[in-house]
Design an enzyme around this catalytic site. Structure first.
Site, PDB file in Angstrom:
ATOM      1  N   HIS A  72       0.819  -1.227   0.000  1.00 61.20           N
ATOM      2  CA  HIS A  72       0.000   0.000   0.000  1.00 61.20           C
ATOM      3  C   HIS A  72       0.845   1.267   0.000  1.00 61.20           C
ATOM      4  O   HIS A  72       1.881   1.362   0.671  1.00 61.20           O
ATOM      5  CB  HIS A  72      -1.000   0.014   1.162  1.00 61.20           C
ATOM      6  N   GLU A 223      -5.168   1.268   2.790  1.00 61.63           N
ATOM      7  CA  GLU A 223      -4.912   0.214   3.782  1.00 61.63           C
ATOM      8  C   GLU A 223      -4.935   0.754   5.199  1.00 61.63           C
ATOM      9  O   GLU A 223      -5.414   0.087   6.119  1.00 61.63           O
ATOM     10  CB  GLU A 223      -3.559  -0.439   3.488  1.00 61.63           C
ATOM     11  N   GLU A 224      -4.418   1.959   5.415  1.00 66.82           N
ATOM     12  CA  GLU A 224      -4.313   2.498   6.774  1.00 66.82           C
ATOM     13  C   GLU A 224      -5.664   2.788   7.415  1.00 66.82           C
ATOM     14  O   GLU A 224      -5.744   2.959   8.637  1.00 66.82           O
ATOM     15  CB  GLU A 224      -3.450   3.761   6.785  1.00 66.82           C
ATOM     16  N   HIS A 324       4.613   2.765  13.012  1.00 66.87           N
ATOM     17  CA  HIS A 324       3.680   3.889  13.156  1.00 66.87           C
ATOM     18  C   HIS A 324       4.260   5.001  14.022  1.00 66.87           C
ATOM     19  O   HIS A 324       3.528   5.805  14.600  1.00 66.87           O
ATOM     20  CB  HIS A 324       2.326   3.425  13.714  1.00 66.87           C
TER      21      HIS A 324
END
Length: 382
Positions: A72, A223-224, A324
Site C-alpha cells: 500500500h 490500507e491504513e 507507526h
C-alpha cells in the site's frame, strides 16, 4: 530458477522517491501518478481504479489461476478538525497512531491554496512557561496542536491563508539512509514494501523471468483506514501475498534482516499452504527468514477476505522498529522480500484446482494430522 539479482541501488532510489511524496490516505493522487510513470518506464502495463489503486500486470503463460502481490502507498496522517482562536490547528488522525508519536513532528498542511509547513506540538510545549506540567499533561489528539510557520495568531488570519477544516496534514518523513544499511524514516510502512515490489518487477523484466500464470502487482491506497484490497482483486486471482511491515519489539519474532513471514494476525491465520510454500522457497534458495504472529495487526490480506474474495492469502514482511512512529528498517530485509517475490512469481502452480471457483475434491489440499515420527516411543528405550 537461481536466486534473483535484485538491484539494491534501484530499490533505495525508488524508496527515496516514494518517501518524498506526501500520501496520507485520501491524498494519494500524486504518488499514484509517480508509480504509474515508473511502471511505464519498466514497460509494465497497468490499470488504475476510480480512486487510484494500481493494478500492474506481469503476463504469465496462463490467465486463469492468477496471483497477486500487494502493498500500500497510503500512509498515516491527520486532518484539520478545527481552526483554534489562537491561530493553531486541532487535528484528528488518519489511521491508527498515537499523538505521542506526533508530538514535536514537522508536518505539511495541504490546503487547496497551496502547502504550508508547521510543527505538531503539545498544548504545553515550553518548560520555561509550564515547568513540570509539560511532563504531567495528558497524551492524546486533543492535547496537541499545529503551529503553522506563518503569521497567524487567530482564526481569521489562518483562514486568510486558505487553510480550512478538513484539509489534509502530511507528516514529514525525516528520511535518513545510513551507510550501514539501516533506513530511518516515517512512512516506511508501507512505502518500503512498494519499493521492494518495484525492485522485484525490475528484476523480472531485466532477467526476462517467465511465470506460469499472470501476476498482478497491486498498489492499494486505503490500507491504513482498513479497506485496502477489499475491492481491487480481479476474479481470476486465486492467491494473494501482501508485503507489509513486521514489528520488531519485545514479544515478537520479527527481525530487521531477512523475510519475516506472518503466520497469523488479529484476523486469524494466513493460508496454510501458501504460507508454507513461501517458507520452502526461502529454505530452497537460502533466504534468511523467521516466522511471527501479530496480535494487533491487519493488512491488505484481511481487507480482501472481508471484502468477499475467496483467495488464499499470505503475508511477508520486513522487520520494522517503532512501527507507526519514527521507523527503522534494514536494506537486507527489503532485498530479501524482493528476491522472495520474484521466486514466488516464477514458482510452479501446485494447486491446479484453485483456478476453478467451485469444483469437487479431486486435487484438494491435505494437512498433516498423523502423530509425528517417534512421538509415542518409550523414552526409556533410548
Amino acid at each position: 530458477m537461481p536466486r534473483p539479482d535484485v538491484d539494491c541501488d534501484y530499490l533505495k532510489a525508488q524508496l527515496e522517491r516514494l518517501l518524498a511524496v506526501p500520501s496520507p490516505t485520501g491524498y494519494t493522487d500524486t504518488i499514484v501518478r509517480l508509480v504509474c510513470e515508473e511502471l511505464e518506464r519498466l514497460g509494465i502495463p497497468y490499470s488504475v481504479t476510480r480512486r487510484g489503486a494500481i493494478l500492474a500486470l506481469y503476463r504469465g503463460r496462463e490467465v486463469e489461476g492468477a496471483r497477486a502481490i500487494v502493498a500500500h502507498l497510503d500512509t498515516l496522517g491527520a486532518t484539520v478538525k478545527m481552526i483554534k482562536d489562537n491561530g493553531r490547528l486541532e487535528l484528528v488522525p488518519i489511521g491508527t497512531w498515537s499523538a505521542r508519536s506526533a508530538e514535536t513532528t514537522r508536518c505539511t498542511i495541504l490546503s487547496e491554496q497551496g502547502s504550508f509547513h508547521g510543527t505538531i506540538l503539545p498544548l504545553k510545549a515550553s518548560g520555561h512557561t509550564f515547568n513540570e506540567e509539560i511532563d504531567t499533561q495528558p497524551v492524546g489528539w486533543r492535547h496537541v496542536e499545529v503551529r503553522i510557520d506563518a503569521d497567524c495568531t487567530d482564526r481569521q488570519s489562518v483562514e486568510a491563508l486558505g487553510i480550512q477544516i478538513g484539509d489534509f496534514v502530511s507528516i514529514d518523513p525525516g528520511t535518513e539512509f545510513m551507510d550501514n544499511g539501516y533506513i530511518v524514516s516515517r512512512h516506511l510502512d508501507d512505502k518500503a514494501g512498494c519499493a521492494a515490489m518495484l525492485a522485484a518487477l525490475k528484476a523480472m523484466v531485466d532477467g526476462k523471468v517467465r511465470v506460469p500464470v499472470d501476476i498482478h502487482f497491486i498498489f492499494t491506497i486505503t490500507e491504513e483506514v482498513g479497506s485496502g484490497a477489499s475491492a481491487v482483486l480481479l476474479d481470476n486471482v486465486v492467491a494473494m501475498v501482501s508485503i507489509d511491515n513486521g514489528t520488531t519489539a519485545p514479544g515478537q519474532n520479527s527481525a530487521e534482516f531477512g523475510v519475516t513471514i506472518g503466520m497469523a494476525d488479529q484476523v486469524g491465520p494466513f493460508d496454510y499452504h501458501l504460507t508454507r510454500k513461501l517458507i520452502r522457497l526461502c529454505e530452497d534458495h537460502d533466504i534468511r527468514y523467521q516466522r511471527d504472529v501479530f496480535r494487533y495487526y491487519r493488512s491488505d490480506s484481511a481487507s480482501a477476505l472481508e471484502g468477499g474474495a475467496d483467495v488464499r492469502t499470505a503475508l511477508i514482511t520486513f522487520g520494522i522498529d517503532a512501527s507507526h512512529s519514527y521507523e527503522r528498517i534494514h536494506i537486507h530485509a527489503l532485498k530479501s522480500i524482493a528476491e522472495l517475490t520474484v521466486l514466488y512469481a516464477a514458482s510452479p502452480v501446485e494447486i491446479a484446482r484453485d483456478a476453478e471457483e467451485l469444483t469437487g475434491l479431486e486435487g484438494f489440499t491435505e494437512q498433516p494430522i498423523e502423530p509425528a515420527p517417534h512421538s509415542h516411543d518409550d523414552p526409556s528405550a533410548h
